[in-house]
Design an enzyme around this catalytic site. Structure first.
Site, PDB file in Angstrom:
ATOM      1  N   GLU B  15       1.092  -1.204  -0.124  1.00 35.25           N
ATOM      2  CA  GLU B  15      -0.237   0.494  -0.016  1.00 35.25           C
ATOM      3  C   GLU B  15       0.576   1.350  -0.288  1.00 35.25           C
ATOM      4  OE1 GLU B  15      -4.303  -0.991   2.651  1.00 35.25           O
ATOM      5  OE2 GLU B  15      -2.337  -1.941   3.467  1.00 35.25           O
ATOM      6  N   SER B 151      -6.195  -2.522   1.836  1.00 33.90           N
ATOM      7  CA  SER B 151      -7.041  -1.613   1.252  1.00 33.90           C
ATOM      8  C   SER B 151      -7.673  -3.091   0.693  1.00 33.90           C
ATOM      9  CB  SER B 151      -5.789  -0.782  -0.182  1.00 33.90           C
ATOM     10  OG  SER B 151      -5.237  -0.050   0.392  1.00 33.90           O
ATOM     11  N   TYR B 220     -10.339   3.938  -4.351  1.00 33.41           N
ATOM     12  CA  TYR B 220      -9.113   4.840  -4.549  1.00 33.41           C
ATOM     13  C   TYR B 220     -10.115   5.618  -6.283  1.00 33.41           C
ATOM     14  CZ  TYR B 220      -6.896   3.036  -0.649  1.00 33.41           C
ATOM     15  OH  TYR B 220      -6.580   2.556   0.596  1.00 33.41           O
ATOM     16  N   ARG B 259     -11.349   3.022  13.179  1.00 33.75           N
ATOM     17  CA  ARG B 259     -12.098   2.887  12.431  1.00 33.75           C
ATOM     18  C   ARG B 259     -12.049   1.825  12.223  1.00 33.75           C
ATOM     19  NH1 ARG B 259      -9.964   3.121   6.699  1.00 33.75           N
ATOM     20  NH2 ARG B 259     -10.738   1.868   6.598  1.00 33.75           N
ATOM     21  N   ASP B 261     -15.178  -0.925  10.683  1.00 38.83           N
ATOM     22  CA  ASP B 261     -15.421  -0.883   9.183  1.00 38.83           C
ATOM     23  C   ASP B 261     -17.076  -2.844   9.976  1.00 38.83           C
ATOM     24  OD1 ASP B 261     -13.322  -0.705   7.301  1.00 38.83           O
ATOM     25  OD2 ASP B 261     -14.226   0.426   8.232  1.00 38.83           O
ATOM     26  N   GLU B 275     -14.323  -4.696  10.401  1.00 41.21           N
ATOM     27  CA  GLU B 275     -12.441  -5.195  11.164  1.00 41.21           C
ATOM     28  C   GLU B 275     -12.483  -4.339  11.524  1.00 41.21           C
ATOM     29  OE1 GLU B 275     -11.515  -4.941   6.785  1.00 41.21           O
ATOM     30  OE2 GLU B 275     -10.033  -3.700   7.953  1.00 41.21           O
ATOM     31  N   ASN B 277      -9.189  -0.694  11.350  1.00 42.13           N
ATOM     32  CA  ASN B 277      -8.375  -0.046  11.437  1.00 42.13           C
ATOM     33  C   ASN B 277      -7.403   0.798  12.762  1.00 42.13           C
ATOM     34  OD1 ASN B 277      -7.989  -1.063   8.541  1.00 42.13           O
ATOM     35  ND2 ASN B 277     -10.192  -0.588   8.846  1.00 42.13           N
ATOM     36  N   GLY B 281      -6.839   5.311   6.437  1.00 40.13           N
ATOM     37  CA  GLY B 281      -5.916   6.207   5.235  1.00 40.13           C
ATOM     38  C   GLY B 281      -6.640   8.045   5.358  1.00 40.13           C
TER      39      GLY B 281
END
Lengths: 420, 316
Positions: B15, B151, B220, B259, B261, B275, B277, B281
């Site tokens: 990444e 990602s 992205y 974060r 999800d 998950e 994080n 990002g």
């Protein structure tokens, strides 16, 4: 919330342009600790940077105003003499007025699509084909028809079938006949005759793209298509025999066609870089450019040999690869069930990069192939890179076997054979 | 001038490019706020460079392996160098989807049913014969993910038992440990947590993808995904997911930021955690800055908040 409030404005063709995970992975390949068997960069040292500097100083001294201004759309006329000479040495007779300079042959590829392709028109390319051409053509929404290659280049029997199956719809046949990028193979003389014959029969244009023709390491030269038939489009470039940084290539074509390229050129960027063309012209006056090419051939030959030896030593026995007589690339084919796009992260983890084969096929096949470059890395890096890659491939094969069972890989291959 | 902050970006994971995007934005934000910011890539000289440059604090803008999995964090602990974001334990567990889900399952955090397998299990103990059983237990489709990758790289769907081995091949290219998870169909939500002494859930972001799932391209490519912030959910569900996210954040002993999800199952209306994080990002299409902006926290505010929380940890 939307990040792109201009979405409704984009032309439909931009739907064909998007970021992709593979492209991001390829960016990792440029990390300094990764051996890039993935590149296509030429080795530029033989031009002699001091000699380039000298030529630059001279043009500033002697041709300052001219070289710093717009020039004629078709390019700097004195440089055309060098191109004429170059092409004459390859058996191709051209006039100054038959030549248009472009920003590398890549720009000529885009013009080609712009001039000839309406959405849905058939364009015949080799399988695999140069990805830069696929990208240039793609934006104009052609229908790609691919013709497989073998060790002697495009299979003209298959070409005949392809032309028959698409009668009346084919605009052109695009070929890189010498040391093909990515396949490494060269179109045999007999097949060149046949290709031209078929093109005439079916009233289809031939686009000959020849960036590597001068970089031959063994064997005999095969006449360029353009020397056998003047009524085709020929793309040339200084990128591999001098250096790509100046972005100077050229197209030569029958006059009515060249006029169209000229109009596209004017619309694109008015004219190629005056400075670059003046520089090249001066450089070729002061330096026997053939010395460059000889030095390059020596360097590349060693690198090619190193790659081929290393493949022999480290790749599994199930693998096959082409033996290029020149150019920059070797094309390796692995067992059918092995996906080289999926395998790329493993290779990057092992710090070696290659280009997965799927990108070179408009329909995404070629998933068990890869393109390997030998022009850029040093011989030591080539050896080490292939060693790492061989290990990755063998590990990947053992993962497959553990998932599909030891007998299954043969079963899958048999199934595929039967379903053909 | 304020403190000297080194923004770690790029790195050695897959990444890398995403990290560079995050890092550049963070760097600009720090400079705008008057910090002496400097950009550093991760290489063998990193430890030396940090010492030579007299860095006060490190902003970790790395994603993926080494940067997000506790490796860099451990190194900075040894150096006694303050750094942004969660610590070693949170990073290790957060980055490994299998470890995280095993923890969720133990602690009653709702998460889709799953099994974990490894390439060693396939090679050494014939795990491939277990696959039909996995399909029976989890149903179809099954989502196959590398345990430690970000990602959405390497994530594949298996819509049938026949597709499962190929999906596994994909995931196994990224990690020798893989997760096989029941696919939950429903609304995708991202809940970010921010704050040290009183961590708070930021507004919930709803993600609507054009593709089968929120893959790399969706994340992205601008314009490919639609985001709704605040998410189009009722207040009761909003409170529920925010509380759930906070619970997960605390369960993994996170500090400062994370974060979470989730997916709200369209069949039973319940949220399931996918998950957590620890290095979200910070690109132009990223979820954490989006949620912060909705709360009135600008990108520069966000970056400065994270740096201040890290600086507060400096040894006196």
């Amino acid at each position: 919330m939307d990040f792109d409030s201009w979405k409704h404005l984009y032309a439909g063709r931009t739907a064909l342009m998007h970021s992709s995970a593979i492209r991001e992975l390829m960016a990792v390949a440029s990390r300094p600790d990764v051996i890039p068997l993935s590149g296509g960069l030429p080795y530029t040292d033989p031009v002699g940077y001091d000699r380039v500097a000298h030529a630059a100083r001279e043009i500033m001294r002697l041709e300052g105003p001219l070289s710093m201004n717009y020039g004629p759309s078709d390019g700097y006329r004195p440089l055309k003499c060098h191109v004429r000479q170059l092409m004459a040495e390859d058996g191709m007779e051209v006039d100054e007025d038959d030549i248009l300079f472009t920003a590398g042959a890549q720009q000529a590829l885009e013009f080609t699509a712009k001039i000839f392709v309406d959405p849905g028109d058939v364009v015949i390319v080799e399988a695999p084909a140069y990805v830069g051409a696929l990208q240039a053509f793609n934006a104009f929404a052609p229908k790609f028809v691919t013709v497989a290659m073998d060790d002697d280049g495009m299979d003209t029997d298959l070409l005949e079938k392809a032309l028959a199956a698409n009668r009346g719809k084919v605009k052109f046949i695009y070929t890189v006949p010498n040391f093909n990028n990515p396949a490494g193979v060269t179109l045999s003389y007999e097949r060149r005759l046949r290709l031209l014959e078929l093109a005439r029969e079916h009233d289809v244009l031939v686009i000959e793209d020849n960036p590597y023709g001068r970089l031959r390491y063994e064997g005999e030269d095969v006449p360029n298509l353009r020397s056998m038939e003047p009524d085709i489009v020929y793309l040339g470039t200084f990128s591999k025999v001098f250096a790509p940084g100046l972005r100077v290539g050229w197209v030569t074509a029958p006059r009515p066609i060249l006029d169209k390229y000229m109009m596209a050129k004017q619309a694109a960027d008015l004219c190629s870089s005056s400075f670059a063309m003046h520089l090249l012209d001066r450089y070729f006056h002061e330096n026997a450019w053939t010395k460059n090419v000889d030095a390059l051939i020596e360097t590349y030959r060693v690198r090619r040999d190193t790659l081929l030896e290393a493949l022999e030593e480290h790749f599994p026995e199930e693998a096959r690869w082409t033996h290029p007589q020149g150019g920059f690339f070797v094309w390796a084919t692995l067992p059918e069930w092995l996906n080289t796009s999926e395998m790329l992260p493993r290779a990057l983890e092992a710090k070696v990069a290659y280009v997965p084969g799927a990108g070179f096929y408009p329909d995404g096949s070629g998933t068990n192939c890869m393109r390997l470059n030998f022009s850029f890395p040093s011989p030591e890096d080539i050896r080490e890179g292939v060693k790492r890659l061989g290990k990755v491939i063998k590990e990947q094969m053992s993962v497959y076997r553990s998932l599909f069972g030891p007998g299954t890989t043969k079963k899958k291959a048999d199934e595929r054979e039967r379903s053909k | 001038m304020k403190e000297r902050i080194a923004v770690l970006m790029g790195g050695r994971s897959l990444e890398r490019e995403v990290s560079i995007k995050s890092g550049e934005r963070v760097y600009d934000a720090l400079r705008a706020r008057g910090y002496e910011a400097t950009r550093l890539d991760v290489d063998e000289r990193l430890v030396q460079t940090l010492a030579e440059e007299r860095i006060d604090c490190v902003y970790i803008a790395l994603h993926g392996k080494y940067g997000e999995d506790g490796t860099i964090q451990e190194m900075l602990e040894i150096l006694q160098m303050p750094y942004t974001g969660p610590g070693v334990y949170s990073s290790i567990v957060g980055f490994d989807k299998v470890l995280a889900k095993q923890l969720f399952a133990e602690e009653g955090i709702p998460t889709p049913g799953f099994f974990a397998l490894s390439s060693e299990a396939f090679k050494e103990i014939g795990a491939s014969s277990l696959l039909p059983g996995v399909v029976d237990r989890l149903g179809l489709p099954i989502v196959v993910k590398p345990a430690r990758q970000g990602s959405a790289l390497g994530i594949k769907f298996a819509h049938s038992a026949e597709e499962l081995p190929n999906a596994l091949i994909s995931a196994l290219s990224y990690d020798h440990k893989v997760l096989l998870e029941r696919h939950v169909h429903g609304t995708e939500l991202a809940v970010s947590i921010l704050g040290h002494d009183e961590p708070k859930a930021l507004p919930v972001v709803e993600i609507v993808t054009k593709k089968e799932f929120f893959d790399f391209e969706s994340m992205y490519t601008m314009g490919m995904t639609e985001y709704f912030v605040p998410a189009r959910i009722d207040d009761a569900l909003k409170s529920e997911v925010q509380e759930l996210a906070l619970k997960v954040h605390q369960l993994l002993k996170c500090r400062d930021v994370s974060r979470v999800d989730m997916i709200v199952d369209e069949q039973d209306g319940r949220p399931y955690v996918l998950e957590l994080n620890t290095s979200p990002g910070m690109t132009e299409t990223s979820l954490l800055p989006m949620a912060a902006a909705e709360e009135g926290i600008s990108f520069e505010d966000l970056v400065e908040d994270l740096v201040k929380m890290a600086l507060a940890r400096r040894a006196r």
